[in-house]
Design a protein around this motif. Structure first.
Motif, short mmCIF file in Angstrom:
data_model
loop_
_atom_site.label_atom_id
_atom_site.label_comp_id
_atom_site.label_asym_id
_atom_site.label_seq_id
_atom_site.Cartn_x
_atom_site.Cartn_y
_atom_site.Cartn_z
N ILE A 1 0.76 -1.26 0.01
CA ILE A 1 0.07 -0.01 -0.05
C ILE A 1 0.65 1.20 0.19
O ILE A 1 0.57 2.18 -0.73
CB ILE A 1 -0.95 -0.15 1.20
CG1 ILE A 1 -2.14 -0.93 1.01
CG2 ILE A 1 -1.78 1.18 1.49
CD1 ILE A 1 -3.01 -1.09 2.01
N SER A 2 1.97 1.21 0.71
CA SER A 2 2.89 2.36 0.53
C SER A 2 3.42 2.50 -0.70
O SER A 2 3.53 3.78 -1.13
CB SER A 2 3.93 1.95 1.55
OG SER A 2 5.07 3.15 1.68
N MET A 3 3.73 1.63 -1.39
CA MET A 3 4.09 1.65 -2.71
C MET A 3 3.13 2.22 -3.64
O MET A 3 3.40 2.92 -4.45
CB MET A 3 4.76 0.05 -3.32
CG MET A 3 5.35 0.07 -4.67
SD MET A 3 4.21 -0.16 -6.05
CE MET A 3 3.22 -1.57 -5.51
N LEU A 4 1.84 1.71 -3.57
CA LEU A 4 0.77 2.41 -4.32
C LEU A 4 0.75 3.73 -4.14
O LEU A 4 0.38 4.40 -4.85
CB LEU A 4 -0.36 1.47 -4.01
CG LEU A 4 -0.52 0.34 -4.49
CD1 LEU A 4 -1.79 -0.52 -3.91
CD2 LEU A 4 -0.46 -0.01 -5.98
N SER A 5 0.65 3.95 -2.93
CA SER A 5 0.52 5.38 -2.49
C SER A 5 1.75 6.65 -3.29
O SER A 5 1.33 7.74 -3.52
CB SER A 5 0.63 5.67 -1.05
OG SER A 5 1.73 5.84 -0.40
N ALA A 6 2.77 5.95 -3.74
CA ALA A 6 3.81 6.80 -4.25
C ALA A 6 3.76 6.67 -5.84
O ALA A 6 4.63 7.07 -6.48
CB ALA A 6 5.01 6.22 -3.93
N LEU A 7 2.81 5.90 -6.35
CA LEU A 7 2.48 5.94 -7.63
C LEU A 7 2.25 7.20 -8.55
O LEU A 7 1.39 7.92 -8.03
CB LEU A 7 1.76 4.64 -8.17
CG LEU A 7 1.97 3.33 -7.92
CD1 LEU A 7 0.78 2.51 -8.35
CD2 LEU A 7 3.33 2.86 -8.59
N ASP A 8 2.86 7.43 -9.61
CA ASP A 8 2.37 8.74 -10.43
C ASP A 8 1.26 8.00 -11.41
O ASP A 8 1.18 6.95 -11.50
CB ASP A 8 3.41 9.28 -10.96
CG ASP A 8 4.26 8.62 -12.15
OD1 ASP A 8 3.62 7.83 -12.53
OD2 ASP A 8 5.41 9.11 -12.25
N GLU A 9 0.70 9.12 -12.25
CA GLU A 9 -0.37 8.80 -13.14
C GLU A 9 0.01 7.65 -14.21
O GLU A 9 -0.71 6.80 -14.48
CB GLU A 9 -0.85 10.23 -13.52
CG GLU A 9 -2.22 9.79 -14.13
CD GLU A 9 -3.38 9.42 -13.22
OE1 GLU A 9 -4.16 8.55 -13.59
OE2 GLU A 9 -3.18 9.83 -12.09
N SER A 10 1.07 7.77 -14.74
CA SER A 10 1.62 6.99 -15.85
C SER A 10 1.96 5.32 -14.97
O SER A 10 1.43 4.44 -15.86
CB SER A 10 2.98 7.13 -16.68
OG SER A 10 4.00 7.46 -15.62
N ASP A 11 2.28 5.41 -13.74
CA ASP A 11 2.38 4.18 -13.29
C ASP A 11 1.02 3.40 -12.82
O ASP A 11 0.99 2.12 -13.04
CB ASP A 11 2.94 4.40 -11.65
CG ASP A 11 4.42 4.82 -11.91
OD1 ASP A 11 5.18 4.49 -12.77
OD2 ASP A 11 4.88 5.56 -10.68
N TRP A 12 0.00 4.40 -12.87
CA TRP A 12 -1.19 3.86 -12.54
C TRP A 12 -1.98 3.19 -13.85
O TRP A 12 -2.51 2.33 -13.80
CB TRP A 12 -2.20 5.01 -11.80
CG TRP A 12 -1.99 4.98 -10.24
CD1 TRP A 12 -1.54 6.05 -9.77
CD2 TRP A 12 -2.52 4.07 -9.24
NE1 TRP A 12 -1.59 5.82 -8.35
CE2 TRP A 12 -2.25 4.60 -8.25
CE3 TRP A 12 -3.23 2.94 -9.57
CZ2 TRP A 12 -2.55 3.97 -6.81
CZ3 TRP A 12 -3.68 2.17 -8.16
CH2 TRP A 12 -3.34 2.78 -7.11
N GLU A 13 -1.40 3.91 -14.85
CA GLU A 13 -1.90 3.35 -16.25
C GLU A 13 -1.31 1.95 -16.41
O GLU A 13 -1.87 1.11 -17.02
CB GLU A 13 -1.59 4.56 -17.39
CG GLU A 13 -2.38 5.73 -17.15
CD GLU A 13 -1.99 6.93 -18.05
OE1 GLU A 13 -0.94 6.46 -19.02
OE2 GLU A 13 -2.56 7.84 -18.01
N VAL B 1 -3.61 -5.37 -14.62
CA VAL B 1 -4.95 -5.98 -13.85
C VAL B 1 -6.00 -6.41 -14.97
O VAL B 1 -6.22 -7.57 -15.02
CB VAL B 1 -5.33 -4.82 -13.18
CG1 VAL B 1 -6.66 -5.49 -12.41
CG2 VAL B 1 -4.46 -4.49 -11.88
N GLU B 2 -5.97 -5.60 -16.05
CA GLU B 2 -6.94 -5.80 -17.18
C GLU B 2 -6.43 -7.33 -17.79
O GLU B 2 -7.25 -7.95 -18.03
CB GLU B 2 -7.14 -4.80 -18.12
CG GLU B 2 -7.74 -3.57 -17.53
CD GLU B 2 -7.74 -2.34 -18.32
OE1 GLU B 2 -7.17 -2.23 -19.44
OE2 GLU B 2 -8.55 -1.60 -18.20
N LEU B 3 -4.93 -7.42 -18.13
CA LEU B 3 -4.62 -8.44 -18.78
C LEU B 3 -4.69 -9.82 -17.84
O LEU B 3 -5.09 -11.03 -18.42
CB LEU B 3 -3.13 -8.35 -18.99
CG LEU B 3 -2.53 -7.65 -20.15
CD1 LEU B 3 -1.15 -7.42 -20.33
CD2 LEU B 3 -3.01 -8.39 -21.57
#
Length: 126
Positions: free
Chosen positions: A99-111, A117-119
Motif C-alpha cells: 500500500i505504501s508503494m501504491l501511494s507513491a505511484l504517479d499517473e503513468s504508473d497507475w496506467e 490488472v486488465e490482462l
C-alpha cells in the motif's frame, strides 16, 4: 442454532478463525470466548456490539438468528476495512509495504498497473 452461544460458535467457524484469534480481535481471553460458545457465560451488550462491529455481523442475526449473518458492505467500506486492518499490522508486513508503494505511484504508473490488472482478468477468464 436457536441459542446465542451456538451462533457465536458458528460465527467463529464461518470466519475460519480459532477462538484465540477471535478473542484477540475482541480484546478478551480465549477462555471467555470458550465460555460464550459453550453457554457458560452470556455476552454483555458491549461484547455483542464489538462482535458486530469487528466482524461485520448483523446484530439481529446474532441476537435472534433472524436475517443474514453478515451485513453487506459497499466497496468503499470493504476498502476502508482492509486499509484499516493493514495500518494496524506489523510495520514490515507485505500488505503495508504494498500500500505504501501504491501511494507513491504517479499517473503513468497507475496506467501501467491498470493494463496489468486488465490482462490478468482476461487471462483468468480465458
Amino acid at each position: 442454532m436457536n441459542r446465542l452461544n451456538e451462533r457465536i460458535d458458528y460465527l467463529i467457524k464461518s470466519l475460519g478463525m480459532k477462538k484465540t484469534a477471535f478473542a484477540e480481535k475482541l480484546n478478551v481471553s480465549q477462555a471467555f470466548v470458550s465460555q460464550l460458545c459453550s453457554g457458560v457465560k452470556q455476552p454483555s451488550e458491549r461484547t455483542i456490539q464489538d462482535i458486530c462491529t469487528k466482524f461485520n455481523v448483523n446484530e439481529d442475526w446474532l441476537r435472534t438468528g433472524n436475517g443474514e449473518m453478515f451485513i453487506e458492505l459497499t466497496r468503499d467500506e470493504q476498502i476502508e476495512n482492509f486499509v484499516g486492518d493493514v495500518l494496524k499490522s506489523e510495520e514490515d508486513s507485505f500488505k503495508k509495504k504494498f500500500i505504501s508503494m501504491l501511494s507513491a505511484l504517479d499517473e503513468s504508473d497507475w496506467e501501467v498497473l491498470q493494463k496489468m490488472v486488465e490482462l490478468m482478468q482476461e487471462n483468468k477468464k480465458g
